[in-house]
Motif scaffolding. Sequence first.
Motif, PDB file in Angstrom:
ATOM      1  N   LEU A  46      -7.512   3.468   0.356  1.00  0.00           N
ATOM      2  CA  LEU A  46      -8.063   2.144   0.072  1.00  0.00           C
ATOM      3  C   LEU A  46      -7.724   1.228   1.237  1.00  0.00           C
ATOM      4  CD1 LEU A  46      -7.002   1.803  -3.681  1.00  0.00           C
ATOM      5  CD2 LEU A  46      -9.203   2.562  -2.762  1.00  0.00           C
ATOM      6  N   HIS A  47      -8.642   0.328   1.561  1.00  0.00           N
ATOM      7  CA  HIS A  47      -8.476  -0.556   2.718  1.00  0.00           C
ATOM      8  C   HIS A  47      -8.518  -2.022   2.274  1.00  0.00           C
ATOM      9  CE1 HIS A  47      -8.802   2.664   5.708  1.00  0.00           C
ATOM     10  NE2 HIS A  47      -9.548   3.240   4.782  1.00  0.00           N
ATOM     11  N   PRO A  48      -7.379  -2.534   1.776  1.00  0.00           N
ATOM     12  CA  PRO A  48      -7.358  -3.907   1.271  1.00  0.00           C
ATOM     13  C   PRO A  48      -7.229  -4.948   2.382  1.00  0.00           C
ATOM     14  CG  PRO A  48      -5.187  -2.962   1.078  1.00  0.00           C
ATOM     15  CD  PRO A  48      -6.094  -1.868   1.601  1.00  0.00           C
ATOM     16  N   ASP A  49      -7.568  -6.169   2.013  1.00  0.00           N
ATOM     17  CA  ASP A  49      -7.232  -7.341   2.804  1.00  0.00           C
ATOM     18  C   ASP A  49      -5.779  -7.620   2.417  1.00  0.00           C
ATOM     19  OD1 ASP A  49      -6.635  -9.980   3.537  1.00  0.00           O
ATOM     20  OD2 ASP A  49      -8.656 -10.697   3.117  1.00  0.00           O
ATOM     21  N   GLU A  50      -4.842  -7.279   3.293  1.00  0.00           N
ATOM     22  CA  GLU A  50      -3.414  -7.378   2.956  1.00  0.00           C
ATOM     23  C   GLU A  50      -2.957  -8.819   2.732  1.00  0.00           C
ATOM     24  OE1 GLU A  50      -1.218  -5.337   1.961  1.00  0.00           O
ATOM     25  OE2 GLU A  50      -2.123  -3.427   2.476  1.00  0.00           O
ATOM     26  N   GLN A  51      -3.513  -9.779   3.469  1.00  0.00           N
ATOM     27  CA  GLN A  51      -3.091 -11.171   3.278  1.00  0.00           C
ATOM     28  C   GLN A  51      -3.391 -11.656   1.872  1.00  0.00           C
ATOM     29  OE1 GLN A  51      -4.973 -13.249   6.644  1.00  0.00           O
ATOM     30  NE2 GLN A  51      -2.910 -13.929   7.153  1.00  0.00           N
ATOM     31  N   LEU A  55      -9.201  -6.195  -2.758  1.00  0.00           N
ATOM     32  CA  LEU A  55     -10.232  -5.220  -2.395  1.00  0.00           C
ATOM     33  C   LEU A  55     -11.514  -5.619  -3.118  1.00  0.00           C
ATOM     34  CD1 LEU A  55      -7.472  -3.207  -3.284  1.00  0.00           C
ATOM     35  CD2 LEU A  55      -8.831  -1.874  -1.717  1.00  0.00           C
ATOM     36  N   TYR A  56     -12.623  -5.057  -2.646  1.00  0.00           N
ATOM     37  CA  TYR A  56     -13.925  -5.377  -3.227  1.00  0.00           C
ATOM     38  C   TYR A  56     -14.690  -4.091  -3.511  1.00  0.00           C
ATOM     39  CZ  TYR A  56     -12.708  -9.858  -1.210  1.00  0.00           C
ATOM     40  OH  TYR A  56     -12.046 -11.011  -0.868  1.00  0.00           O
ATOM     41  N   SER A  57     -15.507  -4.089  -4.561  1.00  0.00           N
ATOM     42  CA  SER A  57     -16.239  -2.882  -4.937  1.00  0.00           C
ATOM     43  C   SER A  57     -17.339  -2.508  -3.947  1.00  0.00           C
ATOM     44  CB  SER A  57     -16.825  -3.019  -6.347  1.00  0.00           C
ATOM     45  OG  SER A  57     -17.793  -4.034  -6.395  1.00  0.00           O
ATOM     46  N   VAL A  58     -17.645  -3.362  -2.977  1.00  0.00           N
ATOM     47  CA  VAL A  58     -18.571  -2.947  -1.919  1.00  0.00           C
ATOM     48  C   VAL A  58     -17.809  -2.222  -0.819  1.00  0.00           C
ATOM     49  CG1 VAL A  58     -20.429  -4.597  -2.312  1.00  0.00           C
ATOM     50  CG2 VAL A  58     -18.501  -5.243  -0.872  1.00  0.00           C
ATOM     51  N   GLU A  90       5.661  -1.848  -4.574  1.00  0.00           N
ATOM     52  CA  GLU A  90       5.653  -2.843  -5.656  1.00  0.00           C
ATOM     53  C   GLU A  90       4.624  -3.960  -5.426  1.00  0.00           C
ATOM     54  OE1 GLU A  90       7.628  -2.725  -8.587  1.00  0.00           O
ATOM     55  OE2 GLU A  90       8.003  -0.704  -7.849  1.00  0.00           O
ATOM     56  N   ARG A  91       3.694  -3.765  -4.513  1.00  0.00           N
ATOM     57  CA  ARG A  91       2.687  -4.788  -4.213  1.00  0.00           C
ATOM     58  C   ARG A  91       1.552  -4.700  -5.223  1.00  0.00           C
ATOM     59  NH1 ARG A  91       0.429  -7.227   0.953  1.00  0.00           N
ATOM     60  NH2 ARG A  91      -0.395  -9.113   0.007  1.00  0.00           N
ATOM     61  N   GLN A  92       1.132  -5.851  -5.707  1.00  0.00           N
ATOM     62  CA  GLN A  92       0.038  -5.904  -6.671  1.00  0.00           C
ATOM     63  C   GLN A  92      -1.242  -6.323  -5.955  1.00  0.00           C
ATOM     64  OE1 GLN A  92       0.906  -7.163 -10.726  1.00  0.00           O
ATOM     65  NE2 GLN A  92      -0.707  -8.699 -10.508  1.00  0.00           N
ATOM     66  N   TYR A  93      -2.357  -5.672  -6.316  1.00  0.00           N
ATOM     67  CA  TYR A  93      -3.658  -5.923  -5.700  1.00  0.00           C
ATOM     68  C   TYR A  93      -4.697  -6.199  -6.783  1.00  0.00           C
ATOM     69  CZ  TYR A  93      -1.717  -3.755  -1.498  1.00  0.00           C
ATOM     70  OH  TYR A  93      -0.942  -3.460  -0.405  1.00  0.00           O
ATOM     71  N   THR A  94      -5.736  -6.928  -6.405  1.00  0.00           N
ATOM     72  CA  THR A  94      -6.897  -7.068  -7.268  1.00  0.00           C
ATOM     73  C   THR A  94      -8.080  -6.413  -6.570  1.00  0.00           C
ATOM     74  OG1 THR A  94      -7.500  -9.225  -6.343  1.00  0.00           O
ATOM     75  CG2 THR A  94      -6.134  -9.223  -8.327  1.00  0.00           C
ATOM     76  N   LEU A  95      -8.944  -5.812  -7.367  1.00  0.00           N
ATOM     77  CA  LEU A  95     -10.174  -5.211  -6.872  1.00  0.00           C
ATOM     78  C   LEU A  95     -11.299  -5.873  -7.644  1.00  0.00           C
ATOM     79  CD1 LEU A  95     -10.770  -1.436  -6.273  1.00  0.00           C
ATOM     80  CD2 LEU A  95     -12.571  -2.979  -6.990  1.00  0.00           C
ATOM     81  N   ASP A  96     -12.132  -6.629  -6.941  1.00  0.00           N
ATOM     82  CA  ASP A  96     -13.198  -7.391  -7.583  1.00  0.00           C
ATOM     83  C   ASP A  96     -14.535  -6.672  -7.527  1.00  0.00           C
ATOM     84  OD1 ASP A  96     -11.534  -9.449  -8.306  1.00  0.00           O
ATOM     85  OD2 ASP A  96     -12.040 -10.723  -6.609  1.00  0.00           O
ATOM     86  N   LYS A  97     -15.256  -6.741  -8.636  1.00  0.00           N
ATOM     87  CA  LYS A  97     -16.595  -6.165  -8.716  1.00  0.00           C
ATOM     88  C   LYS A  97     -17.573  -7.071  -7.977  1.00  0.00           C
ATOM     89  CE  LYS A  97     -20.221  -4.887 -12.007  1.00  0.00           C
ATOM     90  NZ  LYS A  97     -21.294  -5.475 -11.230  1.00  0.00           N
ATOM     91  N   HIS A  98     -18.385  -6.475  -7.145  1.00  0.00           N
ATOM     92  CA  HIS A  98     -19.458  -7.186  -6.450  1.00  0.00           C
ATOM     93  C   HIS A  98     -20.729  -7.050  -7.285  1.00  0.00           C
ATOM     94  CE1 HIS A  98     -22.484  -7.954  -3.301  1.00  0.00           C
ATOM     95  NE2 HIS A  98     -21.550  -8.727  -2.792  1.00  0.00           N
ATOM     96  N   SER A  99     -21.600  -8.035  -7.201  1.00  0.00           N
ATOM     97  CA  SER A  99     -22.829  -8.010  -7.999  1.00  0.00           C
ATOM     98  C   SER A  99     -23.702  -6.794  -7.702  1.00  0.00           C
ATOM     99  CB  SER A  99     -23.627  -9.298  -7.774  1.00  0.00           C
ATOM    100  OG  SER A  99     -23.960  -9.420  -6.405  1.00  0.00           O
TER     101      SER A  99
END
Length: 188
Positions: A46-51, A55-58, A90-99
């Motif tokens: 997975l390639h998150p925006d670390e700042q 992450l995004y579903s696209v 222990e880092r928490q991430y969100t992954l958002d659904k794109h339209s």
Amino acid sequence: MKKIKLALTLSTLFIFGCASTVQLMDKKSGENLFETNKPVYTLVNLHPDEQRAKLYSVNYQQSGLIPLCSEVVMVEIQPKRLTFKVNSNERQYTLDKHSSSPDFGKYLAQYFGTSCDKNAIAKMSEIDQEGIKKGVVKSGMTKKGVILAIGYPPEHRTPSLDSDEWIYWRNRFATTLIKFTDGVVTQR
């Protein structure tokens, strides 16, 4: 006045009762990943925006890297957002659904599961293993190697994995084209 309050209460219950819920099911076992007693893993890098820890579903190809087979804990799922924690840091991430992502649960099942086959990866070519380890695409990688290294291409830009051209988003404004010949990367 009582009839209006009752109608509003019933309307609210109906609206929230019909709100869609996303089920995050393991593709192999069919288990709900929020209810399983088994460890849950990332099935691809997975390639998150670390700042932003986002992450995004696209599948934007951000600079961060959560390695394939990282153990995670599912924290919360909403119709358009998954929150998870990576055990190693222990880092928490969100992954958002794109339209453009039609089925969020199906999308997530490609990225998280209860088993990650490291032995299958060890049997892949050296170039696939190197790309997967670094989270990048290299010339000569197989389609499976590319998926493990950078995830699946967004469906709205690459409707079929049988195609010899896959398009990934680097960010909101730029894309990357990956071309395959005979199943291996020839242009990236």
